[in-house]
Scaffold this motif. Structure first.
Motif, PDB file in Angstrom:
ATOM      1  N   ARG A 188       0.717  -1.275   0.121  1.00  0.00           N
ATOM      2  CA  ARG A 188      -0.007  -0.029   0.071  1.00  0.00           C
ATOM      3  C   ARG A 188       0.920   1.130  -0.057  1.00  0.00           C
ATOM      4  O   ARG A 188       1.788   1.361   0.751  1.00  0.00           O
ATOM      5  CB  ARG A 188      -0.738   0.032   1.177  1.00  0.00           C
ATOM      6  CG  ARG A 188      -1.836  -1.201   1.196  1.00  0.00           C
ATOM      7  CD  ARG A 188      -2.841  -1.013   2.528  1.00  0.00           C
ATOM      8  NE  ARG A 188      -3.894  -2.206   2.388  1.00  0.00           N
ATOM      9  CZ  ARG A 188      -4.865  -2.448   3.397  1.00  0.00           C
ATOM     10  NH1 ARG A 188      -4.975  -1.576   4.470  1.00  0.00           N
ATOM     11  NH2 ARG A 188      -5.562  -3.410   3.195  1.00  0.00           N
ATOM     12  N   ALA A 189       0.457   2.160  -0.827  1.00  0.00           N
ATOM     13  CA  ALA A 189       1.318   3.473  -1.167  1.00  0.00           C
ATOM     14  C   ALA A 189       0.589   4.401  -1.235  1.00  0.00           C
ATOM     15  O   ALA A 189      -0.625   4.353  -2.023  1.00  0.00           O
ATOM     16  CB  ALA A 189       2.468   3.212  -1.874  1.00  0.00           C
ATOM     17  N   LEU A 190       1.045   5.780  -1.099  1.00  0.00           N
ATOM     18  CA  LEU A 190       0.047   6.946  -1.457  1.00  0.00           C
ATOM     19  C   LEU A 190       0.833   7.947  -2.047  1.00  0.00           C
ATOM     20  O   LEU A 190       1.927   8.117  -1.645  1.00  0.00           O
ATOM     21  CB  LEU A 190      -0.581   7.406  -0.312  1.00  0.00           C
ATOM     22  CG  LEU A 190      -1.441   8.864  -0.374  1.00  0.00           C
ATOM     23  CD1 LEU A 190      -2.445   8.860  -1.100  1.00  0.00           C
ATOM     24  CD2 LEU A 190      -1.555   9.720   1.000  1.00  0.00           C
ATOM     25  N   ILE A 191       0.316   8.435  -3.276  1.00  0.00           N
ATOM     26  CA  ILE A 191       1.356   9.446  -4.020  1.00  0.00           C
ATOM     27  C   ILE A 191       0.543  10.668  -3.848  1.00  0.00           C
ATOM     28  O   ILE A 191      -0.567  10.629  -4.376  1.00  0.00           O
ATOM     29  CB  ILE A 191       1.835   9.052  -5.375  1.00  0.00           C
ATOM     30  CG1 ILE A 191       2.619   7.933  -5.503  1.00  0.00           C
ATOM     31  CG2 ILE A 191       2.402  10.192  -5.991  1.00  0.00           C
ATOM     32  CD1 ILE A 191       2.879   7.750  -6.788  1.00  0.00           C
ATOM     33  N   GLN A 192       1.135  11.719  -3.226  1.00  0.00           N
ATOM     34  CA  GLN A 192       0.246  12.834  -2.786  1.00  0.00           C
ATOM     35  C   GLN A 192       0.713  14.093  -3.690  1.00  0.00           C
ATOM     36  O   GLN A 192       1.958  14.410  -3.387  1.00  0.00           O
ATOM     37  CB  GLN A 192       0.100  13.245  -1.520  1.00  0.00           C
ATOM     38  CG  GLN A 192      -0.786  14.445  -1.077  1.00  0.00           C
ATOM     39  CD  GLN A 192      -0.786  14.694   0.533  1.00  0.00           C
ATOM     40  OE1 GLN A 192      -0.818  13.877   1.106  1.00  0.00           O
ATOM     41  NE2 GLN A 192      -1.383  15.894   1.016  1.00  0.00           N
ATOM     42  N   MET A 193      -0.191  14.587  -4.484  1.00  0.00           N
ATOM     43  CA  MET A 193       0.376  15.751  -5.327  1.00  0.00           C
ATOM     44  C   MET A 193      -0.735  16.788  -5.552  1.00  0.00           C
ATOM     45  O   MET A 193      -1.705  16.432  -5.447  1.00  0.00           O
ATOM     46  CB  MET A 193       0.802  15.047  -6.876  1.00  0.00           C
ATOM     47  CG  MET A 193       2.034  14.122  -6.934  1.00  0.00           C
ATOM     48  SD  MET A 193       2.377  13.282  -8.345  1.00  0.00           S
ATOM     49  CE  MET A 193       3.092  14.548  -9.193  1.00  0.00           C
ATOM     50  N   ALA A 194      -0.201  18.090  -5.794  1.00  0.00           N
ATOM     51  CA  ALA A 194      -1.148  19.096  -6.002  1.00  0.00           C
ATOM     52  C   ALA A 194      -1.650  19.043  -7.320  1.00  0.00           C
ATOM     53  O   ALA A 194      -1.198  18.499  -8.230  1.00  0.00           O
ATOM     54  CB  ALA A 194      -0.418  20.313  -5.656  1.00  0.00           C
ATOM     55  N   THR A 195      -2.703  19.788  -7.275  1.00  0.00           N
ATOM     56  CA  THR A 195      -3.581  19.964  -8.644  1.00  0.00           C
ATOM     57  C   THR A 195      -2.601  20.791  -9.885  1.00  0.00           C
ATOM     58  O   THR A 195      -1.955  21.762  -9.316  1.00  0.00           O
ATOM     59  CB  THR A 195      -4.923  20.990  -8.514  1.00  0.00           C
ATOM     60  OG1 THR A 195      -5.648  20.395  -7.388  1.00  0.00           O
ATOM     61  CG2 THR A 195      -5.484  21.323  -9.728  1.00  0.00           C
ATOM     62  N   GLY A 196      -2.691  20.132 -10.898  1.00  0.00           N
ATOM     63  CA  GLY A 196      -1.858  20.645 -11.835  1.00  0.00           C
ATOM     64  C   GLY A 196      -0.209  19.906 -11.860  1.00  0.00           C
ATOM     65  O   GLY A 196       0.481  20.439 -12.659  1.00  0.00           O
ATOM     66  N   SER A 197      -0.103  19.352 -11.058  1.00  0.00           N
ATOM     67  CA  SER A 197       1.458  18.714 -10.908  1.00  0.00           C
ATOM     68  C   SER A 197       1.663  17.447 -11.599  1.00  0.00           C
ATOM     69  O   SER A 197       2.789  16.883 -11.570  1.00  0.00           O
ATOM     70  CB  SER A 197       1.599  18.446  -9.415  1.00  0.00           C
ATOM     71  OG  SER A 197       0.984  17.597  -8.674  1.00  0.00           O
ATOM     72  N   GLY A 198       0.598  16.983 -12.407  1.00  0.00           N
ATOM     73  CA  GLY A 198       0.770  15.872 -12.996  1.00  0.00           C
ATOM     74  C   GLY A 198       0.494  14.605 -12.676  1.00  0.00           C
ATOM     75  O   GLY A 198       1.267  13.500 -13.009  1.00  0.00           O
ATOM     76  N   LYS A 199      -0.469  14.432 -12.044  1.00  0.00           N
ATOM     77  CA  LYS A 199      -1.040  13.315 -11.142  1.00  0.00           C
ATOM     78  C   LYS A 199      -1.220  12.107 -12.161  1.00  0.00           C
ATOM     79  O   LYS A 199      -0.771  10.922 -12.118  1.00  0.00           O
ATOM     80  CB  LYS A 199      -2.119  13.570 -10.181  1.00  0.00           C
ATOM     81  CG  LYS A 199      -1.897  14.677  -8.977  1.00  0.00           C
ATOM     82  CD  LYS A 199      -2.635  14.577  -8.030  1.00  0.00           C
ATOM     83  CE  LYS A 199      -4.237  14.987  -8.627  1.00  0.00           C
ATOM     84  NZ  LYS A 199      -4.029  16.521  -9.381  1.00  0.00           N
TER      85      LYS A 199
END
Length: 207
Positions: A188-199
């Motif tokens: 289990r892993a979580l990648i947290q990125m802001a809006t517009g950062s290329g999720k």
């Protein structure tokens, strides 16, 4: 006479095994060549513990193509399965030398209440018990057995180096860290990125 919770669990387990290609047999009438997959109830076992030989019964011993391949430890519905993998692991050991087996200790172990089922693949680099939907078919256990050391979790340790290419540094870092986490058997892993950062591009590239 009403069934006990453990008897009801056994009925559920029997039904699931039969639905997925296993023939369920009693030890007194064992015929390991009756079908490609055979599940034998109450199979006598012995193992070493603290320098002492212990004896007991595996609730089910699984045979595939005439050779032992795994065990099932049955518990009544509502029984927590946390820690039961330690018990089922003991039953993967101590198989009599005259019993044909794919490996020693046996590679696969289940714990089940008939409602909840856990599975341990002993061929993984770091074996651990995990919840699954139901039992595997005999053909699937044979496929995993023939993979031997090239199990999924083993292959995750040998992922090729990730080129940065057109990825932004944060995207590349996120994917590399995700692969490192998976290689350490952390599913289990979580990648947290802001809006517009290329999720979206990061998610697709990691896949």
């Amino acid at each position: 006479m009403p069934l006990t919770p453990e008897q009801r669990a056994r009925e559920e387990i029997d039904a699931q095994l039969e639905a997925w290609g296993w023939e369920v047999q009693d030890f007194s009438s064992i015929n390991i060549h009756a079908r490609r997959g055979v599940a034998v109830r109450e199979y006598p076992r012995k193992w070493q513990e603290g320098g002492t030989t212990k004896r007991g019964f595996a609730d089910y011993l699984l045979y595939a193509d005439g050779r032992a391949i795994g065990v099932i430890e049955a518990k009544p519905a509502g029984h927590t399965l946390q820690g039961v993998s330690t018990q089922s692991r003991k039953y993967t050991e101590g198989l009599h030398t005259w019993v044909a087996a794919w490996d020693r200790p046996l590679p696969f172990a289940y714990e089940s209440t008939g409602k909840v089922t856990q599975f341990t693949n002993g061929l993984d680099p770091l074996p651990r018990s995990r919840e699954i939907f139901t039992f595997h078919r005999p053909e699937e256990l044979l496929r995993l057995q023939h993979l031997n050391a090239t199990q999924l979790r083993g292959m995750l340790r040998e992922m090729p180096e990730m080129p940065q290419g057109k990825l932004w540094p944060v995207q590349h870092e996120a994917i590399v860290n995700l692969e490192r986490s998976l290689a350490q058997s952390k599913p289990r892993a979580l990648i947290q990125m802001a809006t517009g950062s290329g999720k979206t591009f990061t998610a697709v590239t990691s896949c």
